[in-house]
Enzyme design. Structure first.
Site, PDB file in Angstrom:
ATOM      1  N   SER A  10     -17.241  14.166  24.099  1.00 14.70           N
ATOM      2  CA  SER A  10     -15.992  14.886  23.890  1.00 14.70           C
ATOM      3  C   SER A  10     -15.372  15.266  25.225  1.00 14.70           C
ATOM      4  O   SER A  10     -15.923  16.090  25.970  1.00 14.70           O
ATOM      5  CB  SER A  10     -16.239  16.147  23.060  1.00 14.70           C
ATOM      6  OG  SER A  10     -15.052  16.905  22.974  1.00 14.70           O
ATOM      7  N   HIS A  35     -14.370  10.733  22.702  1.00 19.39           N
ATOM      8  CA  HIS A  35     -13.806  11.589  21.662  1.00 19.39           C
ATOM      9  C   HIS A  35     -12.671  12.413  22.271  1.00 19.39           C
ATOM     10  O   HIS A  35     -12.897  13.252  23.150  1.00 19.39           O
ATOM     11  CB  HIS A  35     -14.911  12.506  21.121  1.00 19.39           C
ATOM     12  CG  HIS A  35     -14.519  13.296  19.912  1.00 19.39           C
ATOM     13  ND1 HIS A  35     -14.507  12.753  18.651  1.00 19.39           N
ATOM     14  CD2 HIS A  35     -14.136  14.589  19.774  1.00 19.39           C
ATOM     15  CE1 HIS A  35     -14.153  13.688  17.780  1.00 19.39           C
ATOM     16  NE2 HIS A  35     -13.902  14.809  18.439  1.00 19.39           N
ATOM     17  N   ASP A  37      -9.898  15.113  21.717  1.00 20.22           N
ATOM     18  CA  ASP A  37      -9.487  16.212  20.842  1.00 20.22           C
ATOM     19  C   ASP A  37      -8.004  16.515  21.042  1.00 20.22           C
ATOM     20  O   ASP A  37      -7.605  17.057  22.080  1.00 20.22           O
ATOM     21  CB  ASP A  37     -10.308  17.464  21.138  1.00 20.22           C
ATOM     22  CG  ASP A  37     -11.711  17.378  20.557  1.00 20.22           C
ATOM     23  OD1 ASP A  37     -11.839  17.020  19.372  1.00 20.22           O
ATOM     24  OD2 ASP A  37     -12.682  17.664  21.278  1.00 20.22           O
ATOM     25  N   MET A  39      -5.030  18.746  19.889  1.00 17.96           N
ATOM     26  CA  MET A  39      -4.771  20.021  19.205  1.00 17.96           C
ATOM     27  C   MET A  39      -3.313  20.415  19.404  1.00 17.96           C
ATOM     28  O   MET A  39      -2.768  20.285  20.500  1.00 17.96           O
ATOM     29  CB  MET A  39      -5.678  21.124  19.756  1.00 17.96           C
ATOM     30  CG  MET A  39      -7.155  20.811  19.713  1.00 17.96           C
ATOM     31  SD  MET A  39      -8.130  22.198  20.340  1.00 17.96           S
ATOM     32  CE  MET A  39      -9.741  21.427  20.501  1.00 17.96           C
ATOM     33  N   HIS A  69      -9.445  12.680  17.548  1.00 20.75           N
ATOM     34  CA  HIS A  69      -9.671  13.720  16.540  1.00 20.75           C
ATOM     35  C   HIS A  69      -8.411  14.572  16.477  1.00 20.75           C
ATOM     36  O   HIS A  69      -8.147  15.389  17.359  1.00 20.75           O
ATOM     37  CB  HIS A  69     -10.890  14.556  16.934  1.00 20.75           C
ATOM     38  CG  HIS A  69     -11.219  15.641  15.960  1.00 20.75           C
ATOM     39  ND1 HIS A  69     -12.154  16.617  16.242  1.00 20.75           N
ATOM     40  CD2 HIS A  69     -10.757  15.910  14.708  1.00 20.75           C
ATOM     41  CE1 HIS A  69     -12.242  17.438  15.205  1.00 20.75           C
ATOM     42  NE2 HIS A  69     -11.394  17.035  14.274  1.00 20.75           N
ATOM     43  N   MET A  71      -6.495  17.371  15.409  1.00 20.52           N
ATOM     44  CA  MET A  71      -6.485  18.735  14.872  1.00 20.52           C
ATOM     45  C   MET A  71      -5.045  19.234  14.885  1.00 20.52           C
ATOM     46  O   MET A  71      -4.644  20.075  15.690  1.00 20.52           O
ATOM     47  CB  MET A  71      -7.421  19.626  15.691  1.00 20.52           C
ATOM     48  CG  MET A  71      -8.888  19.323  15.414  1.00 20.52           C
ATOM     49  SD  MET A  71     -10.018  20.212  16.503  1.00 20.52           S
ATOM     50  CE  MET A  71     -10.162  19.011  17.824  1.00 20.52           C
ATOM     51  N   MET A 141     -17.491  18.514  10.643  1.00 19.11           N
ATOM     52  CA  MET A 141     -17.451  19.481  11.738  1.00 19.11           C
ATOM     53  C   MET A 141     -18.628  20.456  11.616  1.00 19.11           C
ATOM     54  O   MET A 141     -18.860  21.012  10.546  1.00 19.11           O
ATOM     55  CB  MET A 141     -16.134  20.262  11.713  1.00 19.11           C
ATOM     56  CG  MET A 141     -14.905  19.451  12.063  1.00 19.11           C
ATOM     57  SD  MET A 141     -14.926  18.850  13.772  1.00 19.11           S
ATOM     58  CE  MET A 141     -14.875  20.393  14.695  1.00 19.11           C
ATOM     59  N   GLY A 146     -11.073  23.757  17.132  1.00 18.63           N
ATOM     60  CA  GLY A 146     -10.119  24.481  17.954  1.00 18.63           C
ATOM     61  C   GLY A 146     -10.555  24.829  19.357  1.00 18.63           C
ATOM     62  O   GLY A 146      -9.734  25.056  20.228  1.00 18.63           O
ATOM     63  N   ASP A 175     -19.619  16.696  14.872  1.00 16.97           N
ATOM     64  CA  ASP A 175     -18.904  17.195  16.053  1.00 16.97           C
ATOM     65  C   ASP A 175     -18.992  18.710  16.080  1.00 16.97           C
ATOM     66  O   ASP A 175     -18.546  19.379  15.148  1.00 16.97           O
ATOM     67  CB  ASP A 175     -17.442  16.745  15.989  1.00 16.97           C
ATOM     68  CG  ASP A 175     -16.586  17.303  17.128  1.00 16.97           C
ATOM     69  OD1 ASP A 175     -17.152  17.793  18.122  1.00 16.97           O
ATOM     70  OD2 ASP A 175     -15.344  17.242  17.004  1.00 16.97           O
ATOM     71  N   GLY A 177     -21.242  21.624  18.871  1.00 13.08           N
ATOM     72  CA  GLY A 177     -22.520  22.233  19.212  1.00 13.08           C
ATOM     73  C   GLY A 177     -23.691  21.275  19.158  1.00 13.08           C
ATOM     74  O   GLY A 177     -24.848  21.698  19.078  1.00 13.08           O
ATOM     75  N   GLY A 197     -20.150  17.407  23.797  1.00 14.47           N
ATOM     76  CA  GLY A 197     -19.282  17.714  24.927  1.00 14.47           C
ATOM     77  C   GLY A 197     -20.045  18.262  26.103  1.00 14.47           C
ATOM     78  O   GLY A 197     -20.453  17.524  27.008  1.00 14.47           O
ATOM     79  N   THR A 198     -20.264  19.572  26.096  1.00 15.85           N
ATOM     80  CA  THR A 198     -20.942  20.215  27.226  1.00 15.85           C
ATOM     81  C   THR A 198     -22.344  19.666  27.429  1.00 15.85           C
ATOM     82  O   THR A 198     -22.816  19.569  28.568  1.00 15.85           O
ATOM     83  CB  THR A 198     -21.006  21.745  27.018  1.00 15.85           C
ATOM     84  OG1 THR A 198     -21.588  22.019  25.732  1.00 15.85           O
ATOM     85  CG2 THR A 198     -19.613  22.353  27.057  1.00 15.85           C
TER      86      THR A 198
END
Length: 226
Positions: A10, A35, A37, A39, A69, A71, A141, A146, A175, A177, A197-198
């Site tokens: 991500s 990925h 995102d 928004m 993705h 959103m 999710m 967000g 997606d 955590g 992501g992180t």
């Protein structure tokens, strides 16, 4: 034949000032997809990137598979722009449209794969059989959409298992955590597309993390999904 293992880092967790270089780094380290995102500040209380940024990335990283993705509140509105920007997969939120089946058709007309996402409070049963069958990917999710860096919601995992039972050959993405400590729950439930992501971008050795996530999918598929 099980759906293949795909890792989709991500970019929300990347250095946006070096976005093209960050995408190249992830591909070099073994990522198949990126990925993205998108928004809009309406469907979710945050604004990230849109078609102009995606177009720059597509131009700077030839051949990139952008897993977009969306959103956004009006997903029908952005199909043409994302396709023209080089989007490969257009994943909209089921909660954001009244006509998911028609939207899937519109996405396919533009040459993109279609994904359907559900937020933590939306049951898997909300994805009707015809919608799930028409989509190329289903996204569960595991955090509220967000913002990045939220904690993994394990209560969402049974939805993955339910969708895998209903759609055995479908790409099913998780997606939110997800990282080496939480991925096994997702893969053993049936997810084969892993967004992180992180856990990847902030790792000392991203290549090792990507390999670990992919190995979890392979292990789960070898033993059969729980």
């Amino acid at each position: 034949m099980s759906p293949r293992a795909i890792i989709s880092p991500s970019v929300l967790a990347s250095d946006f000032g070096q976005l093209t270089a960050e995408c190249k780094r992830m591909i070099k380290d073994g990522a198949e997809w990126l990925h993205m995102d998108v928004m809009d500040g309406h469907f979710v209380p945050n604004i990230t990137m849109g078609a102009p940024v995606l177009k720059c990335v597509s131009k700077g990283v030839p051949g990139i598979f952008m897993d977009c993705h969306m959103m956004v509140s009006d997903p029908e509105k952005w199909v043409d722009d994302i396709a023209d920007a080089g989007g490969s997969l257009y994943c909209f939120h089921l909660e954001a449209t009244q006509r998911p089946r028609a939207l899937i058709d519109a996405i396919h007309v533009k040459g993109m794969r279609a994904g359907v996402a559900i937020s933590p409070d939306t049951p898997a049963a909300a994805i009707a059989d015809d919608v799930g069958a028409a989509a190329d990917m289903l996204l569960v999710m595991t955090v509220y959409p967000g913002r990045g860096g939220q904690s993994f919601l394990e209560r969402c995992v049974p939805k993955v298992a339910e969708l895998r039972r209903r759609f055995p050959q479908k790409d099913i993405e998780v997606d939110g955590g997800v990282g080496p400590k939480t991925v096994d729950a997702c893969t053993h439930a049936g997810s084969n597309v892993i967004v992180a992501g992180t856990a990847i971008f902030n790792a000392q050795d991203p290549e090792k993390v990507i390999a670990t996530l992919k190995a979890s999918v392979h292990t789960a598929q070898a033993k059969g999904f729980d």
